[in-house]
Design a protein around this motif. Structure first.
Motif, PDB file in Angstrom:
ATOM      1  N   VAL A 181     -53.478  44.449 -51.187  1.00 52.83           N
ATOM      2  CA  VAL A 181     -52.513  44.080 -50.275  1.00 52.83           C
ATOM      3  C   VAL A 181     -53.207  43.058 -49.442  1.00 52.83           C
ATOM      4  O   VAL A 181     -52.520  41.944 -48.846  1.00 52.83           O
ATOM      5  CB  VAL A 181     -52.181  45.645 -49.468  1.00 52.83           C
ATOM      6  CG1 VAL A 181     -51.652  44.935 -48.156  1.00 52.83           C
ATOM      7  CG2 VAL A 181     -51.628  46.170 -50.203  1.00 52.83           C
ATOM      8  N   VAL A 182     -54.435  42.967 -49.142  1.00 55.50           N
ATOM      9  CA  VAL A 182     -55.114  42.064 -48.149  1.00 55.50           C
ATOM     10  C   VAL A 182     -55.173  40.634 -48.909  1.00 55.50           C
ATOM     11  O   VAL A 182     -54.815  39.623 -48.364  1.00 55.50           O
ATOM     12  CB  VAL A 182     -56.633  42.363 -47.852  1.00 55.50           C
ATOM     13  CG1 VAL A 182     -57.400  41.370 -47.219  1.00 55.50           C
ATOM     14  CG2 VAL A 182     -56.524  43.627 -46.731  1.00 55.50           C
ATOM     15  N   LEU A 183     -55.532  40.520 -50.266  1.00 58.47           N
ATOM     16  CA  LEU A 183     -55.282  39.469 -50.917  1.00 58.47           C
ATOM     17  C   LEU A 183     -53.959  38.923 -51.038  1.00 58.47           C
ATOM     18  O   LEU A 183     -53.828  37.780 -51.019  1.00 58.47           O
ATOM     19  CB  LEU A 183     -55.839  39.521 -52.304  1.00 58.47           C
ATOM     20  CG  LEU A 183     -57.401  39.810 -52.375  1.00 58.47           C
ATOM     21  CD1 LEU A 183     -57.740  40.071 -53.739  1.00 58.47           C
ATOM     22  CD2 LEU A 183     -58.091  38.715 -51.892  1.00 58.47           C
ATOM     23  N   LEU A 184     -52.915  39.825 -51.113  1.00 59.41           N
ATOM     24  CA  LEU A 184     -51.399  39.266 -51.063  1.00 59.41           C
ATOM     25  C   LEU A 184     -51.107  38.706 -49.637  1.00 59.41           C
ATOM     26  O   LEU A 184     -50.043  38.043 -49.590  1.00 59.41           O
ATOM     27  CB  LEU A 184     -50.343  40.390 -51.485  1.00 59.41           C
ATOM     28  CG  LEU A 184     -50.716  40.875 -52.979  1.00 59.41           C
ATOM     29  CD1 LEU A 184     -49.693  41.858 -53.223  1.00 59.41           C
ATOM     30  CD2 LEU A 184     -50.071  39.618 -53.734  1.00 59.41           C
ATOM     31  N   THR A 185     -51.747  38.984 -48.541  1.00 63.86           N
ATOM     32  CA  THR A 185     -51.490  38.452 -47.218  1.00 63.86           C
ATOM     33  C   THR A 185     -51.758  37.010 -47.121  1.00 63.86           C
ATOM     34  O   THR A 185     -50.889  36.342 -46.164  1.00 63.86           O
ATOM     35  CB  THR A 185     -51.998  39.527 -46.413  1.00 63.86           C
ATOM     36  OG1 THR A 185     -53.353  39.417 -46.337  1.00 63.86           O
ATOM     37  CG2 THR A 185     -51.179  41.015 -46.127  1.00 63.86           C
ATOM     38  N   ALA A 186     -53.022  36.654 -47.797  1.00 68.09           N
ATOM     39  CA  ALA A 186     -53.329  35.244 -47.460  1.00 68.09           C
ATOM     40  C   ALA A 186     -52.246  34.366 -48.295  1.00 68.09           C
ATOM     41  O   ALA A 186     -51.504  34.541 -49.109  1.00 68.09           O
ATOM     42  CB  ALA A 186     -54.665  35.080 -48.311  1.00 68.09           C
ATOM     43  N   SER A 187     -51.968  33.217 -47.341  1.00 66.85           N
ATOM     44  CA  SER A 187     -50.928  32.156 -47.779  1.00 66.85           C
ATOM     45  C   SER A 187     -51.568  31.312 -48.900  1.00 66.85           C
ATOM     46  O   SER A 187     -52.937  31.057 -48.757  1.00 66.85           O
ATOM     47  CB  SER A 187     -50.299  31.397 -46.587  1.00 66.85           C
ATOM     48  OG  SER A 187     -51.627  30.593 -46.069  1.00 66.85           O
ATOM     49  N   ARG A 188     -50.785  30.943 -49.672  1.00 64.30           N
ATOM     50  CA  ARG A 188     -51.359  29.851 -50.701  1.00 64.30           C
ATOM     51  C   ARG A 188     -51.454  28.452 -50.214  1.00 64.30           C
ATOM     52  O   ARG A 188     -50.601  27.928 -49.287  1.00 64.30           O
ATOM     53  CB  ARG A 188     -50.425  29.690 -52.128  1.00 64.30           C
ATOM     54  CG  ARG A 188     -50.499  31.249 -52.648  1.00 64.30           C
ATOM     55  CD  ARG A 188     -49.657  31.234 -53.783  1.00 64.30           C
ATOM     56  NE  ARG A 188     -49.934  30.268 -54.806  1.00 64.30           N
ATOM     57  CZ  ARG A 188     -48.732  30.008 -55.407  1.00 64.30           C
ATOM     58  NH1 ARG A 188     -47.939  30.801 -55.896  1.00 64.30           N
ATOM     59  NH2 ARG A 188     -49.238  29.081 -56.533  1.00 64.30           N
ATOM     60  N   PRO A 189     -51.982  27.518 -50.713  1.00 67.13           N
ATOM     61  CA  PRO A 189     -51.979  26.177 -50.374  1.00 67.13           C
ATOM     62  C   PRO A 189     -50.728  25.265 -50.296  1.00 67.13           C
ATOM     63  O   PRO A 189     -50.450  24.678 -49.562  1.00 67.13           O
ATOM     64  CB  PRO A 189     -52.870  25.526 -51.441  1.00 67.13           C
ATOM     65  CG  PRO A 189     -53.519  26.393 -52.006  1.00 67.13           C
ATOM     66  CD  PRO A 189     -53.044  27.441 -52.111  1.00 67.13           C
ATOM     67  N   GLU A 190     -49.866  25.735 -51.317  1.00 69.23           N
ATOM     68  CA  GLU A 190     -48.366  25.291 -51.302  1.00 69.23           C
ATOM     69  C   GLU A 190     -47.498  25.889 -49.913  1.00 69.23           C
ATOM     70  O   GLU A 190     -46.604  25.302 -49.902  1.00 69.23           O
ATOM     71  CB  GLU A 190     -47.750  25.606 -52.771  1.00 69.23           C
ATOM     72  CG  GLU A 190     -48.367  25.194 -53.871  1.00 69.23           C
ATOM     73  CD  GLU A 190     -49.506  26.064 -54.384  1.00 69.23           C
ATOM     74  OE1 GLU A 190     -49.451  27.142 -53.962  1.00 69.23           O
ATOM     75  OE2 GLU A 190     -50.325  25.603 -55.115  1.00 69.23           O
ATOM     76  N   GLY A 191     -48.095  26.820 -49.058  1.00 70.01           N
ATOM     77  CA  GLY A 191     -47.219  27.422 -48.247  1.00 70.01           C
ATOM     78  C   GLY A 191     -46.475  28.685 -48.532  1.00 70.01           C
ATOM     79  O   GLY A 191     -45.912  29.121 -47.625  1.00 70.01           O
ATOM     80  N   ASP A 192     -46.490  29.194 -49.709  1.00 72.61           N
ATOM     81  CA  ASP A 192     -45.958  30.332 -50.037  1.00 72.61           C
ATOM     82  C   ASP A 192     -46.823  31.385 -49.505  1.00 72.61           C
ATOM     83  O   ASP A 192     -48.079  31.499 -49.476  1.00 72.61           O
ATOM     84  CB  ASP A 192     -45.903  30.485 -51.649  1.00 72.61           C
ATOM     85  CG  ASP A 192     -45.016  29.284 -52.296  1.00 72.61           C
ATOM     86  OD1 ASP A 192     -44.355  28.721 -51.512  1.00 72.61           O
ATOM     87  OD2 ASP A 192     -45.226  28.954 -53.421  1.00 72.61           O
ATOM     88  N   PHE A 193     -46.073  32.622 -49.189  1.00 75.79           N
ATOM     89  CA  PHE A 193     -46.599  33.837 -48.970  1.00 75.79           C
ATOM     90  C   PHE A 193     -45.644  34.960 -49.364  1.00 75.79           C
ATOM     91  O   PHE A 193     -44.596  34.926 -49.642  1.00 75.79           O
ATOM     92  CB  PHE A 193     -46.890  33.947 -47.482  1.00 75.79           C
ATOM     93  CG  PHE A 193     -45.638  33.638 -46.449  1.00 75.79           C
ATOM     94  CD1 PHE A 193     -45.067  34.888 -46.316  1.00 75.79           C
ATOM     95  CD2 PHE A 193     -45.388  32.364 -46.159  1.00 75.79           C
ATOM     96  CE1 PHE A 193     -43.842  34.332 -45.435  1.00 75.79           C
ATOM     97  CE2 PHE A 193     -44.302  32.045 -45.526  1.00 75.79           C
ATOM     98  CZ  PHE A 193     -43.326  33.165 -45.100  1.00 75.79           C
ATOM     99  N   LEU A 194     -46.237  36.044 -49.382  1.00 72.53           N
ATOM    100  CA  LEU A 194     -45.552  37.434 -49.947  1.00 72.53           C
ATOM    101  C   LEU A 194     -44.968  38.189 -48.956  1.00 72.53           C
ATOM    102  O   LEU A 194     -43.878  38.723 -48.973  1.00 72.53           O
ATOM    103  CB  LEU A 194     -46.350  38.122 -51.080  1.00 72.53           C
ATOM    104  CG  LEU A 194     -45.573  39.193 -51.645  1.00 72.53           C
ATOM    105  CD1 LEU A 194     -44.663  38.674 -52.575  1.00 72.53           C
ATOM    106  CD2 LEU A 194     -46.776  40.202 -52.565  1.00 72.53           C
ATOM    107  N   PHE A 195     -45.791  38.429 -47.790  1.00 76.07           N
ATOM    108  CA  PHE A 195     -45.405  39.005 -46.557  1.00 76.07           C
ATOM    109  C   PHE A 195     -44.688  38.257 -45.582  1.00 76.07           C
ATOM    110  O   PHE A 195     -45.437  37.457 -45.077  1.00 76.07           O
ATOM    111  CB  PHE A 195     -46.425  39.835 -46.154  1.00 76.07           C
ATOM    112  CG  PHE A 195     -47.099  40.968 -47.057  1.00 76.07           C
ATOM    113  CD1 PHE A 195     -46.345  42.102 -46.877  1.00 76.07           C
ATOM    114  CD2 PHE A 195     -48.309  40.825 -47.707  1.00 76.07           C
ATOM    115  CE1 PHE A 195     -46.842  43.202 -47.866  1.00 76.07           C
ATOM    116  CE2 PHE A 195     -48.576  41.811 -48.558  1.00 76.07           C
ATOM    117  CZ  PHE A 195     -47.954  42.979 -48.635  1.00 76.07           C
ATOM    118  N   ALA A 196     -43.385  38.570 -45.211  1.00 72.79           N
ATOM    119  CA  ALA A 196     -42.732  37.778 -44.108  1.00 72.79           C
ATOM    120  C   ALA A 196     -43.236  38.499 -42.783  1.00 72.79           C
ATOM    121  O   ALA A 196     -43.707  39.618 -42.732  1.00 72.79           O
ATOM    122  CB  ALA A 196     -41.481  37.770 -44.187  1.00 72.79           C
ATOM    123  N   ALA A 197     -43.141  37.581 -41.690  1.00 71.10           N
ATOM    124  CA  ALA A 197     -43.552  38.171 -40.337  1.00 71.10           C
ATOM    125  C   ALA A 197     -42.474  39.066 -39.974  1.00 71.10           C
ATOM    126  O   ALA A 197     -41.439  38.648 -39.380  1.00 71.10           O
ATOM    127  CB  ALA A 197     -43.798  37.084 -39.383  1.00 71.10           C
TER     128      ALA A 197
END
Length: 136
Positions: free
Chosen positions: A84-100
């Motif tokens: 879950v912590v690894l999935l919270t990091a955003s990618r260089p392209e700006g994609d992310f899995l968890f919305a605010a």
């Protein structure tokens, strides 16, 4: 007084290969449950969140029951947290899995709380042998 030494005075033995393999398997299971929960919880907000947290609780408690100790639950909880912590990091392209949003924060904080509660409330290891009375 007998010649038997108490359980706490015995030297510690290294874990068996089967126990280490089981803990690694439960670590991977926790990671898979974390990824699945991250994908399910935003899909159906109230139900998906509850389903994700219930799946995590089942994995942690089940791992603790299988290993007959807290180490299985801790391994599953650690795998969940790492995923879950690894999935919270955003990618260089700006994609992310968890919305605010409140659902994501409830999943992160609630999942940590569920992992800690389930790992600590799991039954601890008991000495092998017949039942004994303490202080006798």
């Amino acid at each position: 007084m007998t010649d038997r030494s108490p359980m706490l005075a015995q030297p510690m033995r290294p874990p068996s290969a089967a126990r280490v393999t089981a803990c690694l398997g439960f670590f991977l299971l926790g990671a898979v449950v974390g990824v699945a929960g991250a994908l399910v919880q935003p899909a159906w907000f109230p139900g998906g969140l509850l389903l994700a947290l219930a799946g995590e609780a089942g994995a942690v408690l089940g791992a603790a029951r299988v290993t007959r100790g807290r180490i299985g639950g801790v391994a599953a909880a650690a795998g969940w947290m790492l995923a879950v912590v690894l999935l919270t990091a955003s990618r260089p392209e700006g994609d992310f899995l968890f919305a605010a949003g409140s659902g994501s924060y409830l999943f992160l904080l609630g999942g940590i709380g569920v992992a800690v509660m389930c790992a600590t409330l799991a039954p601890g290891r008991q000495p092998d042998g017949g039942p004994v009375r303490l202080a006798k």
